[in-house]
Structures are given as C-alpha cells and as structure tokens.
Design an enzyme around this catalytic site. Structure first.
Site, PDB file in Angstrom:
ATOM      1  N   TYR A  57      -3.922  -7.330  30.457  1.00 52.97           N
ATOM      2  CA  TYR A  57      -3.682  -8.773  30.428  1.00 52.97           C
ATOM      3  C   TYR A  57      -2.372  -9.096  29.711  1.00 52.97           C
ATOM      4  O   TYR A  57      -2.318  -9.954  28.835  1.00 52.97           O
ATOM      5  CB  TYR A  57      -4.850  -9.509  29.737  1.00 52.97           C
ATOM      6  CG  TYR A  57      -6.200  -9.045  30.226  1.00 52.97           C
ATOM      7  CD1 TYR A  57      -6.633  -9.358  31.506  1.00 52.97           C
ATOM      8  CD2 TYR A  57      -7.038  -8.269  29.424  1.00 52.97           C
ATOM      9  CE1 TYR A  57      -7.864  -8.918  31.979  1.00 52.97           C
ATOM     10  CE2 TYR A  57      -8.262  -7.829  29.890  1.00 52.97           C
ATOM     11  CZ  TYR A  57      -8.664  -8.157  31.167  1.00 52.97           C
ATOM     12  OH  TYR A  57      -9.871  -7.719  31.631  1.00 52.97           O
ATOM     13  N   TYR A  93     -18.487 -13.271  32.792  1.00 51.24           N
ATOM     14  CA  TYR A  93     -17.419 -12.297  33.027  1.00 51.24           C
ATOM     15  C   TYR A  93     -18.083 -11.011  33.518  1.00 51.24           C
ATOM     16  O   TYR A  93     -19.013 -10.504  32.885  1.00 51.24           O
ATOM     17  CB  TYR A  93     -16.608 -12.012  31.751  1.00 51.24           C
ATOM     18  CG  TYR A  93     -15.571 -10.946  32.008  1.00 51.24           C
ATOM     19  CD1 TYR A  93     -14.381 -11.255  32.666  1.00 51.24           C
ATOM     20  CD2 TYR A  93     -15.815  -9.619  31.661  1.00 51.24           C
ATOM     21  CE1 TYR A  93     -13.450 -10.268  32.964  1.00 51.24           C
ATOM     22  CE2 TYR A  93     -14.896  -8.630  31.955  1.00 51.24           C
ATOM     23  CZ  TYR A  93     -13.717  -8.955  32.604  1.00 51.24           C
ATOM     24  OH  TYR A  93     -12.801  -7.975  32.902  1.00 51.24           O
ATOM     25  N   ASP A 143     -26.143  -7.649  34.382  1.00 53.03           N
ATOM     26  CA  ASP A 143     -24.950  -6.915  33.963  1.00 53.03           C
ATOM     27  C   ASP A 143     -25.056  -6.712  32.450  1.00 53.03           C
ATOM     28  O   ASP A 143     -24.758  -7.615  31.668  1.00 53.03           O
ATOM     29  CB  ASP A 143     -23.710  -7.732  34.342  1.00 53.03           C
ATOM     30  CG  ASP A 143     -22.415  -7.108  33.829  1.00 53.03           C
ATOM     31  OD1 ASP A 143     -22.490  -6.149  33.046  1.00 53.03           O
ATOM     32  OD2 ASP A 143     -21.338  -7.605  34.203  1.00 53.03           O
ATOM     33  N   LYS A 183     -19.590   0.737  29.315  1.00 53.30           N
ATOM     34  CA  LYS A 183     -19.037   0.606  27.969  1.00 53.30           C
ATOM     35  C   LYS A 183     -19.616   1.629  26.974  1.00 53.30           C
ATOM     36  O   LYS A 183     -19.151   2.754  26.913  1.00 53.30           O
ATOM     37  CB  LYS A 183     -19.208  -0.827  27.467  1.00 53.30           C
ATOM     38  CG  LYS A 183     -18.185  -1.787  28.089  1.00 53.30           C
ATOM     39  CD  LYS A 183     -18.105  -3.062  27.307  1.00 53.30           C
ATOM     40  CE  LYS A 183     -17.149  -4.066  27.921  1.00 53.30           C
ATOM     41  NZ  LYS A 183     -15.747  -3.799  27.642  1.00 53.30           N
TER      42      LYS A 183
HETATM   43  N1  PLP Z   1     -19.247  -6.666  32.853  1.00 54.74           N
HETATM   44  C1  PLP Z   1     -19.208  -7.115  31.595  1.00 54.74           C
HETATM   45  C2  PLP Z   1     -20.341  -7.942  31.077  1.00 54.74           C
HETATM   46  C3  PLP Z   1     -18.127  -6.821  30.770  1.00 54.74           C
HETATM   47  O1  PLP Z   1     -18.098  -7.288  29.521  1.00 54.74           O
HETATM   48  C4  PLP Z   1     -17.086  -6.016  31.292  1.00 54.74           C
HETATM   49  C5  PLP Z   1     -15.919  -5.695  30.461  1.00 54.74           C
HETATM   50  O2  PLP Z   1     -15.671  -6.299  29.445  1.00 54.74           O
HETATM   51  C6  PLP Z   1     -17.166  -5.561  32.609  1.00 54.74           C
HETATM   52  C7  PLP Z   1     -18.269  -5.887  33.367  1.00 54.74           C
HETATM   53  C8  PLP Z   1     -16.082  -4.709  33.197  1.00 54.74           C
HETATM   54  O3  PLP Z   1     -16.123  -3.445  32.648  1.00 54.74           O
HETATM   55  P1  PLP Z   1     -14.846  -2.473  32.743  1.00 54.74           P
HETATM   56  O4  PLP Z   1     -13.805  -3.064  31.856  1.00 54.74           O
HETATM   57  O5  PLP Z   1     -15.359  -1.148  32.260  1.00 54.74           O
HETATM   58  O6  PLP Z   1     -14.427  -2.444  34.165  1.00 54.74           O
END
Ligand code: PLP
Length: 450
Positions: A41, A169, A270, A299
């Site tokens: 970013y 997100y 998610d 993560k």
């Molecule tokens: N989903 C959520 C809730 C996230 O917080 C993130 C990243 O911050 C992602 C998906 C995307 O993960 P990545 O950065 O490993 O692609």
C-alpha cells in the site's frame, strides 16, 4: 537473460547476479529498497521510510543499527509465539532436511496430512475437508469459488452473488476485494471491474453491548431482497479487522446462520485474522457457537513463519461440488508446501497445550487497564479491547510517518492506519513489554506525535 549493469544503479561492485556478493551497507540497502522495491500500500515515487530489520527473537525486532523494538504487531498478526521459537525453528529445519517442496498434484506428504489432522481436531466436526492455499486472499478466493461451484453443481445457477457486511476486509485479490467495504475498500480504484455484491450495514451493536432484535433488521432486509441470487454470505466473525478494527455482538452470527439456513445460502467465515486464539477463543465463531459451511484460516497458522492458508468445508459442500464426477477447480503451484505445513503443524502443537488462553487473558487485562482510560483524551473517538487486540480510534487520520517515528523512538513497533492505532502483540509478550507498547500508544493519544 543478460543481467542489466548495476552500474546504472550506482554501485557497480554489487552486481545482482554475482556469487559471493558483498552485502550492501545499510544506507545503500535502504536506497536500493526505496528505488526498486514496492512495499504494501505504498508509493514507489515518494514512499515513507522503511526501517531495516536485521533479526528478530521473542517479541523483539533488531534493526541494523542495533535498535531493539518491541513488536506490537506480530508481523501483521501472525507471529503469535514470537520470533525464533525453538520448536518452530526445529520443525522448519527438520523439514528442510527432508524436502522443501513437492507438487501436490498426484503426490501427498506427511506434513500436509499431519497439519490437516491437527486442524480438523480444532474446528467443529462438521468442517472436515481441507484445501491448502498460499495466502489469506487466496483462501477467500477459494472459499468463494467453492460456494459458486457448489450452487452451480447443485442446479442453482442463478445464485452468483455474495452477501456481506460493510466495513469488512477479506484480502486484495479481485473476488476478495469485491466483498471488502465498498467505500473504504479498493472498489473506487477499479470501478466497474470489481464484482457487485450485496452489502448489509456494518454491525452497530458492539461485542458487549446489550442486544436488541432490530440490530439484525438490515441483515434481514438484505436476505429478503437478495438471497434468491446469492450463493453465500461471507463475514469476519466478531472482529472486522483491516476494515476498521471493530468488534461486534455474537448474536449477528447466530442471526446470520439462521438467515443462511432459511434462504439456502452458504455461510463463509473468514477467520484469517481472528483464528488461533486472538479474540480469546480459539476461533472467533466460538463466541457465538456458530458453525459455518466454509471456513478460511491463514495468518497465524504458521506462527508467522511462512505464507500458508487453508479453506475448510463441510462434507455437504464437497460432495455437492464433486457430484457427477465434478472436481474443484483450483490448484496453486505451492499448494501444501511441506515447509509451511511442518511449521504450521508445530505451531498448532504449541497451541494445543492451551497456554495461549491464559496469555491472551493476561494481555486483555493489561490492554484494558492501560488503553481504556485513553478514551478521555481529546482527539480520541473510541477505545476497544478484545482478547489480545487493543485499539485506539482517533477523531482524525494519523500522520503515519510521524506516529511511526514517535513509536520507534520509544522502542515500540506498531503500524497505524487511517484513524487507528492498535496492537496485536505476540501471545508470549510479558507484562513489562506490553506496558511499554501501551505507554507509547497512550503517549500518542495524550500528546499526539508532535
Ligand atoms: N481476510 C482477513 C480477515 C484479513 O485480515 C486478511 C489480511 O489482513 C486477509 C483475508 C488477506 O490475507 P493475506 O494478506 O494473507 O492475503
């Protein structure tokens, strides 16, 4: 390919292809980085400074000049056991001696199977199929594809959209972006190219606020109007992370499950940010006792060592996709990378002794004591604490460069964004280090970064 002459970049003795390359000194390294390497970013023309890290151990990052920073970010929420954990180091080194990688098409291996076994022990029994993928965003793409393939394979082609909350997100790839907040996400940058989805109002009832039935009205409206053309609903359970670090009431998840069942819509959770203990439960969905049809994790899965994620589904979703000889159409080159699987398996092993629960509880207590009083400072809009997450929301956007320098001057590593200054430290952080993080945060809340 003929290498370009590095002389044009001003340091002819450091040709990039040479063997035994002399290491760049810090000033040159930073100059090269600034000139040639994108950061997340960031502008490539006028980037903010990047701090050069030499090594990391426990909760400390050591910069090239020897400065030690207490890491309050866990490297974007991944390094829950801290850096250079001996068990994880051993798992990685041990696996490297056997094989770093083999393709997963037509082959399998112990690390993938052992990791899947561990994962399935941790999640509700209904979720019993695992798809390994490279990153969180890809896990979300995979989840969305699973939902779309499922509805098509089961004869409901008209269901092509997704339902989600505003302020979410889910990652930076295109399908993931389409379910990020339509205003604060990246939709405006890509105009008509991002799929149009159905958005319900962001949950307004906080995690501990008293629940009122009307809080779910907008969700009910969206289902009533749009469930007929929706394959799935996707949300971050309890914590909307990068979309605003907001914590919402578990009842939204119960309502969501009921609406999905009522309207024949799959439910995707998610848990990429919230999984593996961050909110005080192993998975945030446990706060509500709700089981999704598809679950994304990533993560902290590898304890912050390597990029790995997984999308889990129920047998119903899997058998729907695979009926009549169907196959699931996704297969990344580095799927189930053995190094990543081995270290993830070891990380889940560390979690299995349950110590994380007390650690997260202790962190929550200190974050509450130290941060909640910041709500009284002018310029602070809100303070929130849940599990090992502490957030100060300011009334105005923070000057990222100045705030970052202020924090580094106080021996702390945090990465603010927008109006938010927050910490998600490694679970192993001790009280003194945590209080140093919160003191730096309080300093910004009280005096600004000036
Ligand atoms: N989903 C959520 C809730 C996230 O917080 C993130 C990243 O911050 C992602 C998906 C995307 O993960 P990545 O950065 O490993 O692609």
């Amino acid at each position: 390919m003929r290498p370009r002459c590095a002389a044009r970049r001003g340091f002819c003795s450091h040709l990039w292809y040479a063997t035994g390359v002399e290491k760049l000194d810090t000033a040159r390294l930073l100059r090269f980085d600034r000139t040639h390497i994108w950061h997340p970013y960031a502008s490539m023309v006028d980037p903010l400074p990047a701090y050069p890290v030499d090594r990391a151990r426990g909760v400390r990052l050591t910069l090239h000049d020897g400065t030690e920073l207490i890491d309050g970010m866990s490297s974007w929420w991944t390094a829950i056991h801290g850096y250079r954990h001996p068990t994880l180091d051993r798992a990685l080194a041990g696996q490297a001696e056997r094989m770093a990688h083999v393709m997963f098409g037509g082959l399998t291996h112990g690390p993938a199977v052992e990791l899947a076994r561990r994962l399935l022990e941790l999640v509700p029994a209904e979720l019993d199929k695992v798809f390994f993928c490279d990153s969180g965003s890809v896990a979300v793409e995979v989840a969305i594809k699973m939902a779309l393939q499922y509805v098509r394979a089961t004869g409901r082609e008209g269901k092509q959209k997704l339902i989600t909350f505003r302020r979410g997100y889910h990652g930076d790839t295109f399908a993931a972006m389409s379910v990020c907040d339509p205003v604060n996400g990246m939709h405006h940058l890509f105009g008509g190219l991002v799929f149009q989805q159905h958005f319900a109002e962001t949950p307004s009832c906080g995690f501990t606020d008293p629940w009122r039935d009307e809080y779910a009205d907008d969700l009910r409206r969206v289902f009533a109007e749009h469930a007929h053309d929706s394959a799935a609903a996707i949300v971050e359970p309890i914590v909307q992370g990068a979309g605003g670090m907001r914590f919402y009431h578990p009842r939204y998840l119960t309502e969501l499950r009921a609406l999905c069942d009522q309207h024949d819509v799959l439910l995707i959770f998610d848990e990429i940010a919230t999984g593996f203990g961050r909110t005080g439960e192993l998975f945030a969905a446990h706060h509500a006792g709700v089981v999704p049809d598809i679950l994304c994790v990533g993560k902290a899965l590898t304890g912050g060592y390597l990029s790995l994620a997984a999308t889990l589904s129920t047998a119903r979703v899997a058998s729907g996709i695979c009926q009549n000889g169907g196959v699931f159409m996704h297969g990344p080159t580095f799927m189930a990378n053995p190094l990543a699987c081995a270290v993830a398996e070891a990380s889940l092993g560390l979690l299995s002794n349950g110590q994380w629960r007390g650690q997260v509880r202790d962190i929550e207590k200190v974050l509450g004591e130290e941060l909640l009083p910041c709500a009284a400072f002018a310029g602070v809009a809100d303070v929130r604490v849940l599990g090992a997450i502490g957030v100060i929301e300011f009334c105005d956007p923070l000057d990222m460069g100045r705030v970052q320098q202020f924090l580094v001057d106080r021996g702390v590593w945090l990465r603010p964004f927008g109006k938010l200054l927050y910490t998600m430290p490694p679970y192993i952080v001790d009280e003194a280090d945590l209080r140093q993080i919160t003191a730096a945060m309080r300093g910004i809340a009280e005096h600004g970064a000036g």
